[in-house]
Design a protein around this motif. Structure first.
Motif, PDB file in Angstrom:
ATOM      1  N   ILE A 161       0.841  -1.204   0.000  1.00 51.31           N
ATOM      2  CA  ILE A 161       0.000   0.000   0.000  1.00 51.31           C
ATOM      3  C   ILE A 161       0.874   1.251   0.000  1.00 51.31           C
ATOM      4  CG2 ILE A 161      -1.584   1.395   1.383  1.00 51.31           C
ATOM      5  CD1 ILE A 161      -3.131  -1.044   2.073  1.00 51.31           C
ATOM      6  N   ASN A 162       1.894   1.267   0.860  1.00 54.42           N
ATOM      7  CA  ASN A 162       2.811   2.410   0.899  1.00 54.42           C
ATOM      8  C   ASN A 162       3.514   2.602  -0.446  1.00 54.42           C
ATOM      9  OD1 ASN A 162       2.774   1.189   3.837  1.00 54.42           O
ATOM     10  ND2 ASN A 162       3.291   3.350   4.054  1.00 54.42           N
ATOM     11  N   TYR A 163       3.876   1.486  -1.062  1.00 55.13           N
ATOM     12  CA  TYR A 163       4.587   1.555  -2.343  1.00 55.13           C
ATOM     13  C   TYR A 163       3.674   2.092  -3.447  1.00 55.13           C
ATOM     14  CZ  TYR A 163       7.638   0.125  -6.190  1.00 55.13           C
ATOM     15  OH  TYR A 163       8.437   0.122  -7.302  1.00 55.13           O
ATOM     16  N   ILE A 164       2.421   1.631  -3.468  1.00 53.36           N
ATOM     17  CA  ILE A 164       1.470   2.122  -4.467  1.00 53.36           C
ATOM     18  C   ILE A 164       1.195   3.609  -4.260  1.00 53.36           C
ATOM     19  CG2 ILE A 164      -0.886   1.926  -5.343  1.00 53.36           C
ATOM     20  CD1 ILE A 164       0.825  -0.371  -6.200  1.00 53.36           C
ATOM     21  N   ILE A 165       1.032   4.018  -2.997  1.00 55.89           N
ATOM     22  CA  ILE A 165       0.823   5.441  -2.689  1.00 55.89           C
ATOM     23  C   ILE A 165       2.004   6.261  -3.197  1.00 55.89           C
ATOM     24  CG2 ILE A 165       0.677   7.143  -0.826  1.00 55.89           C
ATOM     25  CD1 ILE A 165      -0.870   5.049   0.794  1.00 55.89           C
ATOM     26  N   PHE A 166       3.214   5.777  -2.925  1.00 55.77           N
ATOM     27  CA  PHE A 166       4.426   6.474  -3.368  1.00 55.77           C
ATOM     28  C   PHE A 166       4.448   6.626  -4.891  1.00 55.77           C
ATOM     29  CE2 PHE A 166       8.848   6.189  -4.865  1.00 55.77           C
ATOM     30  CZ  PHE A 166       9.390   7.307  -4.258  1.00 55.77           C
ATOM     31  N   LEU A 167       4.098   5.557  -5.610  1.00 53.93           N
ATOM     32  CA  LEU A 167       4.118   5.603  -7.072  1.00 53.93           C
ATOM     33  C   LEU A 167       3.049   6.542  -7.634  1.00 53.93           C
ATOM     34  CD1 LEU A 167       4.686   1.850  -8.011  1.00 53.93           C
ATOM     35  CD2 LEU A 167       6.327   3.728  -8.151  1.00 53.93           C
ATOM     36  N   ARG A 168       1.891   6.612  -6.966  1.00 52.86           N
ATOM     37  CA  ARG A 168       0.828   7.499  -7.443  1.00 52.86           C
ATOM     38  C   ARG A 168       1.189   8.973  -7.227  1.00 52.86           C
ATOM     39  NH1 ARG A 168      -2.189   4.683 -11.006  1.00 52.86           N
ATOM     40  NH2 ARG A 168      -3.225   2.894 -10.060  1.00 52.86           N
ATOM     41  N   THR A 178       4.381  10.174  -7.076  1.00 56.13           N
ATOM     42  CA  THR A 178       5.550  10.515  -7.887  1.00 56.13           C
ATOM     43  C   THR A 178       5.318  10.124  -9.351  1.00 56.13           C
ATOM     44  OG1 THR A 178       6.529   8.356  -7.363  1.00 56.13           O
ATOM     45  CG2 THR A 178       7.109  10.208  -5.948  1.00 56.13           C
ATOM     46  N   PRO A 179       6.094  10.729 -10.266  1.00 56.48           N
ATOM     47  CA  PRO A 179       5.898  10.447 -11.702  1.00 56.48           C
ATOM     48  C   PRO A 179       6.828   9.369 -12.248  1.00 56.48           C
ATOM     49  CG  PRO A 179       7.294  12.369 -11.449  1.00 56.48           C
ATOM     50  CD  PRO A 179       7.002  11.860 -10.051  1.00 56.48           C
ATOM     51  N   PHE A 180       7.355   8.488 -11.387  1.00 60.74           N
ATOM     52  CA  PHE A 180       8.342   7.516 -11.840  1.00 60.74           C
ATOM     53  C   PHE A 180       7.748   6.511 -12.837  1.00 60.74           C
ATOM     54  CE2 PHE A 180      10.270   8.454  -7.523  1.00 60.74           C
ATOM     55  CZ  PHE A 180      11.187   9.348  -8.055  1.00 60.74           C
ATOM     56  N   LEU A 181       6.503   6.121 -12.635  1.00 65.26           N
ATOM     57  CA  LEU A 181       5.836   5.193 -13.553  1.00 65.26           C
ATOM     58  C   LEU A 181       4.514   5.805 -14.004  1.00 65.26           C
ATOM     59  CD1 LEU A 181       6.324   1.683 -11.866  1.00 65.26           C
ATOM     60  CD2 LEU A 181       7.422   2.518 -13.949  1.00 65.26           C
ATOM     61  N   PRO A 182       4.186   5.720 -15.303  1.00 64.42           N
ATOM     62  CA  PRO A 182       2.892   6.241 -15.774  1.00 64.42           C
ATOM     63  C   PRO A 182       1.734   5.484 -15.123  1.00 64.42           C
ATOM     64  CG  PRO A 182       4.369   5.730 -17.623  1.00 64.42           C
ATOM     65  CD  PRO A 182       4.994   5.153 -16.390  1.00 64.42           C
ATOM     66  N   ASN A 183       0.656   6.188 -14.847  1.00 60.35           N
ATOM     67  CA  ASN A 183      -0.494   5.548 -14.202  1.00 60.35           C
ATOM     68  C   ASN A 183      -1.066   4.414 -15.040  1.00 60.35           C
ATOM     69  OD1 ASN A 183      -0.598   6.994 -11.771  1.00 60.35           O
ATOM     70  ND2 ASN A 183      -1.644   8.703 -12.733  1.00 60.35           N
ATOM     71  N   TRP A 184      -1.109   4.586 -16.367  1.00 63.36           N
ATOM     72  CA  TRP A 184      -1.679   3.545 -17.217  1.00 63.36           C
ATOM     73  C   TRP A 184      -0.845   2.267 -17.134  1.00 63.36           C
ATOM     74  CZ3 TRP A 184       1.416   1.384 -20.874  1.00 63.36           C
ATOM     75  CH2 TRP A 184       2.515   2.135 -21.333  1.00 63.36           C
ATOM     76  N   PHE A 185       0.478   2.408 -16.993  1.00 62.90           N
ATOM     77  CA  PHE A 185       1.348   1.236 -16.894  1.00 62.90           C
ATOM     78  C   PHE A 185       1.110   0.503 -15.585  1.00 62.90           C
ATOM     79  CE2 PHE A 185       5.349  -0.698 -15.500  1.00 62.90           C
ATOM     80  CZ  PHE A 185       5.619  -1.529 -16.575  1.00 62.90           C
ATOM     81  N   ALA A 235      -4.611  11.469  -3.906  1.00 64.28           N
ATOM     82  CA  ALA A 235      -5.129  12.627  -3.157  1.00 64.28           C
ATOM     83  C   ALA A 235      -4.197  13.843  -3.210  1.00 64.28           C
ATOM     84  CB  ALA A 235      -5.424  12.223  -1.713  1.00 64.28           C
ATOM     85  N   PRO A 236      -2.886  13.689  -2.945  1.00 67.46           N
ATOM     86  CA  PRO A 236      -2.018  14.873  -2.998  1.00 67.46           C
ATOM     87  C   PRO A 236      -1.970  15.560  -4.371  1.00 67.46           C
ATOM     88  CG  PRO A 236      -0.959  13.126  -1.753  1.00 67.46           C
ATOM     89  CD  PRO A 236      -2.167  12.521  -2.399  1.00 67.46           C
ATOM     90  N   PRO A 237      -1.753  14.824  -5.496  1.00 65.59           N
ATOM     91  CA  PRO A 237      -1.790  15.502  -6.794  1.00 65.59           C
ATOM     92  C   PRO A 237      -3.159  16.104  -7.093  1.00 65.59           C
ATOM     93  CG  PRO A 237      -0.779  13.342  -6.996  1.00 65.59           C
ATOM     94  CD  PRO A 237      -1.380  13.408  -5.643  1.00 65.59           C
ATOM     95  N   SER A 238      -4.225  15.424  -6.677  1.00 67.08           N
ATOM     96  CA  SER A 238      -5.575  15.936  -6.898  1.00 67.08           C
ATOM     97  C   SER A 238      -5.810  17.206  -6.090  1.00 67.08           C
ATOM     98  CB  SER A 238      -6.615  14.871  -6.516  1.00 67.08           C
ATOM     99  OG  SER A 238      -6.461  13.714  -7.296  1.00 67.08           O
ATOM    100  N   PHE A 239      -5.243  17.253  -4.888  1.00 63.56           N
ATOM    101  CA  PHE A 239      -5.339  18.449  -4.045  1.00 63.56           C
ATOM    102  C   PHE A 239      -4.822  19.665  -4.817  1.00 63.56           C
ATOM    103  CE2 PHE A 239      -3.831  21.525  -1.029  1.00 63.56           C
ATOM    104  CZ  PHE A 239      -4.728  21.480   0.032  1.00 63.56           C
ATOM    105  N   VAL A 240      -3.692  19.497  -5.492  1.00 66.71           N
ATOM    106  CA  VAL A 240      -3.096  20.590  -6.265  1.00 66.71           C
ATOM    107  C   VAL A 240      -4.003  20.985  -7.432  1.00 66.71           C
ATOM    108  CG1 VAL A 240      -1.123  21.254  -7.709  1.00 66.71           C
ATOM    109  CG2 VAL A 240      -0.759  19.894  -5.635  1.00 66.71           C
ATOM    110  N   ALA A 241      -4.502  19.973  -8.164  1.00 67.26           N
ATOM    111  CA  ALA A 241      -5.335  20.250  -9.332  1.00 67.26           C
ATOM    112  C   ALA A 241      -6.652  20.921  -8.939  1.00 67.26           C
ATOM    113  CB  ALA A 241      -5.609  18.953 -10.089  1.00 67.26           C
ATOM    114  N   ILE A 242      -7.279  20.408  -7.881  1.00 67.12           N
ATOM    115  CA  ILE A 242      -8.572  20.954  -7.444  1.00 67.12           C
ATOM    116  C   ILE A 242      -8.406  22.385  -6.934  1.00 67.12           C
ATOM    117  CG2 ILE A 242     -10.425  20.703  -5.737  1.00 67.12           C
ATOM    118  CD1 ILE A 242      -9.853  17.637  -5.903  1.00 67.12           C
ATOM    119  N   ASN A 243      -7.335  22.612  -6.214  1.00 66.71           N
ATOM    120  CA  ASN A 243      -7.067  23.966  -5.722  1.00 66.71           C
ATOM    121  C   ASN A 243      -6.885  24.936  -6.889  1.00 66.71           C
ATOM    122  OD1 ASN A 243      -6.452  25.788  -3.436  1.00 66.71           O
ATOM    123  ND2 ASN A 243      -4.425  25.869  -4.376  1.00 66.71           N
TER     124      ASN A 243
END
Length: 275
Positions: free
Chosen positions: A182-189, A191-198, A222-230
């Motif tokens: 779970i922590n690893y998936i959160i980290f990947l979401r 950060t931009p290290f791997l594309p979401n579709w991949f 949630a964190p990237p969405s926080f930026v976009a929604i703001n």
């Protein structure tokens, strides 16, 4: 003796021929599976597009100039035009607009179609911040999970054929973090290290559990969405999607990414001490 050598050479030739034939049959099998998978995927896409058509058939009647603006946004101008129309009808037809937004976001995420970033920004313009954040996280989690299930159903031959090397590398990384996925998936979401579709299409192939995948995605976006929604609260001041991300927001995302992986580091150090 010469006859024996000849028999050995003939046996080697037969063995080599058999191996070549087996490889050829395996390649044909993979090719056939890939074609069948793509056909099933196209059928599912057609059914989903039909559902989207029904959703928009229940949308309030629009004027001709408004109809032109109801489309998946490809840039900030499209997002602004779409926001103008949706905000006009949002209060009177609240449920229809919400369902249309929800269905469209999940549709884009399910089939890895670009445009969801503009919908995230748009949510900040249309809805109160808490609702917008929950809506985007839920749509991202569900859409990514549907993409996961599609890949589980029909995506394996495609991954094996086109993404074998990348999938193998990521599988090794996942195995290293299997105890704290779970922590690893959160980290990947975050950060931009791997594309979401991949991440979406390879996760079922390398045996990432669906429950862990959904929770990690829901929390991780949630964190990237926080930026976009703001940024969506000042939608009409933006000219490109890149303007939604400032250096301050990048710093915050970096800090949150580090925080998401800190429990893993502490756990490893604790295990080393106990051993």
């Amino acid at each position: 003796m010469a006859k024996k050598r000849r028999d050995v050479r003939d046996s080697d030739n037969l063995s080599s021929s058999a191996q070549t034939e087996v490889k050829s049959e395996a390649q044909q099998s993979i090719g056939g599976s890939t074609r069948m998978s793509l056909l099933i995927l196209a059928s599912i896409f057609a059914c989903s597009a039909s559902v989207m058509y029904l959703v928009y058939r229940n949308f309030p009647e629009l004027q001709d100039d408004e109809m032109e603006k109801i489309k998946i946004p490809k840039d900030m101008d499209d997002a602004k035009a779409l926001g103008t129309v949706l905000s006009k009808y949002k209060d009177t037809y609240y449920t229809q607009v919400l369902v249309a937004y929800f269905a469209t976001y999940i549709f884009l995420q399910t089939f890895a179609i670009p445009g969801s970033i503009f919908l995230s920004i748009l949510s900040g313009y249309l809805y109160p911040f808490p609702l917008a954040l929950f809506l985007v996280c839920l749509c991202s989690g569900l859409g990514a999970s549907f993409c996961y299930m599609l890949s589980y159903l029909v995506g394996r031959p495609v991954v094996y054929k086109y993404l074998t090397e990348k999938a193998q590398k990521w599988s090794q990384q996942v195995d290293k973090h299997r105890d704290h996925l779970i922590n690893y998936i959160i980290f990947l979401r975050i950060t931009p290290f791997l594309p979401n579709w991949f991440i979406n299409i390879t996760s079922p192939v390398i045996n990432v559990p669906l429950g862990v995948f959904f929770v990690g995605t829901f929390l991780g976006v949630a964190p990237p969405s926080f930026v976009a929604i703001n940024a969506g609260t000042t939608l009409y001041k933006l000219t490109t999607a890149g303007e939604a991300v400032s250096w301050n927001s990048l710093a915050v995302l970096g800090i949150l990414a580090v925080l998401s992986i800190l429990p893993v580091c502490f756990q490893k150090k604790l295990q080393q001490k106990l051993e």
